[in-house]
Design a protein around this motif. Sequence first.
Motif, short mmCIF file in Angstrom:
data_model
loop_
_atom_site.label_atom_id
_atom_site.label_comp_id
_atom_site.label_asym_id
_atom_site.label_seq_id
_atom_site.Cartn_x
_atom_site.Cartn_y
_atom_site.Cartn_z
N THR A 15 1.09 -0.60 -0.22
CA THR A 15 0.34 -0.41 0.13
C THR A 15 0.69 1.42 -0.23
OG1 THR A 15 -2.24 -1.04 1.64
CG2 THR A 15 -1.83 1.23 0.95
N ALA A 16 0.78 1.70 -1.26
CA ALA A 16 1.90 3.33 -1.71
C ALA A 16 1.73 4.43 -0.21
CB ALA A 16 1.91 3.59 -3.00
N HIS A 17 0.36 4.30 0.83
CA HIS A 17 0.44 5.62 1.64
C HIS A 17 -0.51 4.98 2.38
CE1 HIS A 17 0.40 8.10 -2.09
NE2 HIS A 17 0.03 7.71 -2.69
N ALA A 18 0.25 3.76 3.24
CA ALA A 18 0.07 3.70 4.35
C ALA A 18 0.43 4.15 5.78
CB ALA A 18 0.60 2.02 4.21
N VAL A 19 -0.45 3.90 6.51
CA VAL A 19 -0.07 4.73 7.78
C VAL A 19 0.60 4.36 9.61
CG1 VAL A 19 -1.37 5.25 9.71
CG2 VAL A 19 -2.88 6.52 7.63
N SER A 20 1.09 2.41 8.58
CA SER A 20 1.55 1.74 10.02
C SER A 20 2.76 1.00 8.10
CB SER A 20 0.85 1.07 10.18
OG SER A 20 1.64 0.54 11.28
N VAL A 21 3.72 0.65 9.16
CA VAL A 21 5.28 -0.08 8.89
C VAL A 21 5.58 -1.26 9.77
CG1 VAL A 21 6.84 1.30 11.13
CG2 VAL A 21 7.34 0.69 8.37
N SER A 22 6.14 -2.57 9.30
CA SER A 22 6.02 -3.71 9.94
C SER A 22 7.10 -3.57 10.68
CB SER A 22 5.49 -5.01 9.38
OG SER A 22 6.27 -6.17 9.94
N LEU A 23 7.38 -4.00 12.31
CA LEU A 23 8.19 -4.18 12.98
C LEU A 23 7.72 -5.53 13.75
CD1 LEU A 23 8.50 -0.77 14.53
CD2 LEU A 23 9.81 -1.62 13.11
N PRO A 24 8.32 -6.76 13.25
CA PRO A 24 7.21 -7.72 13.64
C PRO A 24 8.20 -8.40 14.89
CG PRO A 24 8.67 -8.42 11.87
CD PRO A 24 8.60 -7.36 12.42
N THR A 25 9.22 -7.59 15.40
CA THR A 25 10.49 -8.86 16.44
C THR A 25 10.08 -7.58 17.48
OG1 THR A 25 12.13 -8.82 15.94
CG2 THR A 25 11.20 -10.82 15.07
N TRP A 26 10.38 -8.39 18.98
CA TRP A 26 10.95 -7.16 20.04
C TRP A 26 11.34 -6.47 19.49
CZ3 TRP A 26 7.29 -6.85 24.31
CH2 TRP A 26 7.97 -5.94 25.51
N THR A 27 12.65 -7.68 19.17
CA THR A 27 13.81 -7.08 18.76
C THR A 27 13.79 -5.38 17.99
OG1 THR A 27 15.18 -8.27 19.53
CG2 THR A 27 16.28 -6.82 18.37
N ASP A 28 13.49 -6.17 16.92
CA ASP A 28 12.99 -4.92 15.51
C ASP A 28 12.50 -3.69 16.35
OD1 ASP A 28 14.09 -7.22 13.70
OD2 ASP A 28 11.18 -7.54 13.38
N ASN A 29 11.83 -3.46 17.27
CA ASN A 29 10.93 -2.69 17.95
C ASN A 29 12.58 -1.60 18.60
OD1 ASN A 29 8.13 -1.75 17.92
ND2 ASN A 29 8.42 -4.04 17.67
N ILE A 30 13.12 -2.22 19.67
CA ILE A 30 14.52 -1.72 20.12
C ILE A 30 14.76 -1.08 19.16
CG2 ILE A 30 16.02 -2.42 21.74
CD1 ILE A 30 14.18 -3.71 23.12
N ASP A 31 15.28 -1.88 18.25
CA ASP A 31 16.66 -1.63 17.31
C ASP A 31 16.09 -0.33 15.71
OD1 ASP A 31 18.25 -3.23 18.07
OD2 ASP A 31 17.82 -4.41 15.99
N TYR A 32 14.79 -0.63 15.85
CA TYR A 32 13.95 0.71 14.88
C TYR A 32 14.24 2.28 15.26
CZ TYR A 32 10.26 3.91 13.45
OH TYR A 32 9.37 5.09 12.75
N GLU A 33 13.57 1.88 17.93
CA GLU A 33 14.13 3.69 17.86
C GLU A 33 15.56 4.13 18.32
OE1 GLU A 33 11.69 5.57 18.91
OE2 GLU A 33 10.61 4.44 18.63
N GLU A 34 16.54 2.61 17.65
CA GLU A 34 18.21 3.44 18.56
C GLU A 34 18.43 3.45 16.46
OE1 GLU A 34 19.66 0.80 20.32
OE2 GLU A 34 19.03 1.39 22.39
N GLY A 35 17.41 3.24 15.77
CA GLY A 35 18.67 3.27 14.00
C GLY A 35 19.22 2.33 13.76
N ALA A 36 18.81 1.41 14.13
CA ALA A 36 20.15 0.25 13.61
C ALA A 36 19.95 0.49 12.41
CB ALA A 36 19.75 -0.65 13.96
N LYS A 37 21.05 -0.16 11.50
CA LYS A 37 21.18 0.06 10.63
C LYS A 37 19.91 -1.11 9.33
CE LYS A 37 24.33 -0.60 5.96
NZ LYS A 37 23.81 -1.23 5.41
N ARG A 38 20.77 -1.96 9.95
CA ARG A 38 19.85 -3.60 9.69
C ARG A 38 18.48 -3.05 9.62
NH1 ARG A 38 16.04 -6.92 12.39
NH2 ARG A 38 16.23 -6.12 14.40
N VAL A 39 17.41 -2.43 10.92
CA VAL A 39 16.20 -1.94 10.05
C VAL A 39 16.03 -0.72 9.61
CG1 VAL A 39 14.17 -1.09 11.35
CG2 VAL A 39 15.54 -2.95 12.27
N MET A 40 16.92 0.13 9.85
CA MET A 40 16.70 1.07 8.91
C MET A 40 16.30 1.76 7.44
SD MET A 40 15.05 3.21 11.34
CE MET A 40 14.96 4.48 10.49
N ASP A 41 17.53 0.01 6.45
CA ASP A 41 17.92 -0.03 5.88
C ASP A 41 16.29 -0.55 5.04
OD1 ASP A 41 19.94 1.46 5.46
OD2 ASP A 41 21.47 -0.78 5.13
#
Length: 639
Positions: A15-41
């Motif tokens: 969905t091109a204009h989706a409102v949410s983004v998939s962060l499927p694991t607990w670690t993904d959420n933490i790495d997203y907040e910390e700007g980890a390259k593996r997630v941000m890419d």
Amino acid sequence: MSSNIDLGGSIPSLTAHAVSVSLPTWTDNIDYEEGAKRVMDKISNGYPRFYIHDLIAIFADDIVTRCCSEGTRSGNQKAMLFPSRKAAERCRDFIVNTTKTEPAKVGLAANVKIIDLCLDNKSSATHLRAIAKKASPSVSAVIFHEDLFPIAKQYWQHSGDGISSRQAEFCHALFEEDMLVMDSATTAPVSQTQQQSQPIVNHKRGPKRYRRDSVTDHRRTSPEAENKVMIESKKTALDDKHNAAADSRESTQFLEERFGRNLDLSFVNNARIAIRRRLAGYLLEEVDLTSTAAVKQPNPQPNSRGVTGLSEDDVYLYPCGMNAIFNTHRMLLAVRGQRKSISFGFPYVDTLKILQKFGPGCLFYGHGSSDELDDLEARLQAGERYLAFFCEFPGNPMLKSPDLRRIRQLADKYDFAVVVDETIGNSVNVQLLPHADVVVNSLTKVFSGDCNVMGGSAILNPQSRHYLPLKRAFDADFEENNYWVEDVLFMERNSRDFVARIRRINDNAEAICHILQVHPLIKDVYYPKYSPTKRFYDECRTPTGGYGGLLSFTFHRKEHAMAFFDRIETAKGPSLGTNFTLTSPYVLLAHYWELEWAAGFGVPADLLRVSVGVENVEDLKARFAVALEAAEAIGSGSV
């Protein structure tokens, strides 16, 4: 909604204009907040006020490339895009005011510019101009030095004033066809020196809509996180992504196919009326948008809001829910003067930021308790006076309900306005307008349900003592076209069945609550029906209303919460009110950099929040049972 959405994929998927983004694991959420390259890419999108969509970022950089002089365009200028000049001026003023305490940035703030783009009525592409004219496209770009980006991003996030991704897509196509041009009436002319140094830009390159020299990361919310993002890697990843998309179609074909044949913008005014009447509690069924008479046909039944004299003219539509709150606060300041407000209950993050940063500040009661109302009453008795009282009903994520009857009595006695956010409760379940002067709502959530469009509303209570001055202020300030026409049409379509969806969601949520309540690994379940504040909720509940689709819960051990979250077969990402069930470690996402602060108000870091959808209830219960088994599998142990 499938649970098999890869990390960084859009929710809903593809969905091109989706409102949410998939962060499927607990670690993904933490790495997203910390700007980890593996997630941000891998991130393809995000919640629109926190993450600036690629379509917006690319358009902003192309405006800088084409419209700024060489001396200011050598990689150090950025742009924020807004739907009107007034919104852009507010952003500029915020940058200037914020940098007053930062001497190193004062000079940079003095050079902030605004460029206005409008439709070129002299364009030779007559057929395209006719298509575009229906949308009244315009964009105002705030141009600033890149060092000011974190400050500009704060304004974007808090205010919700920025353009939507659909507006960026439409206007960028016009811009690349030389049909959206600088407005000479409002944009200061380029000096002769700048004109001489302006390089020739071949902006007729093709494929057009995704070509650019570089893209920088416009996405992270907090300065702490921004410092962790790998900027150069992000540039490469985004360039690859958009160059791959470049083969989709040219700008002209895009305009003709999408806006010439497939989307009739001539119905947008009727769509606005239909949305406003739904929100006013009159229009609860589908309607023929091709007939203005059908849309505005008087309904002999009383509205479901419980307030006499209410009409759709008391409903104001905004680009998102936070923008409705932001503008309501601005109008109250304009009408009632520079007074502090009251923020009651654990807040949605940006509501508190608005009250703290835009005006004289606020008195914050983070527990939302009766004791705090006692303290407020003592302050009022001692002579303190306030602008307005802001609260959610119920609150997020603890689902506690404020005592609106007592709050209304205090407001009437001590002359402050009451602004209630009904997003989680919603008008099908609760009648809040009789207790409030203004009711605000994020239409992005359950009113839309499809998680593919943003929107917000503010409803004025015609029985309020503040109604007449507020009505004059809203009418004088309101910019209808700031809510992009495409978004209006999508919102109207999505909301046609919102009553039926909410009733099904109510039933599903109660069924999930029952499963969680009886499980030995679960410590607490937070839901209005089982809250110690249930009586306050019930005082506002409609005769057929339920308790909503949002619930939160905690395990006795963090490891159980992590195992459950990693296993649960639902969509997993930010937002709420979706037609599909959406699970999130909400506190990690919303308050990662202030977890200790949140815990001080009784909001635990390992809390899980579930926005229940309309799925088959037996299938949904089975999914939760499987996830609970995953938590059981790691053992009970001690806390």
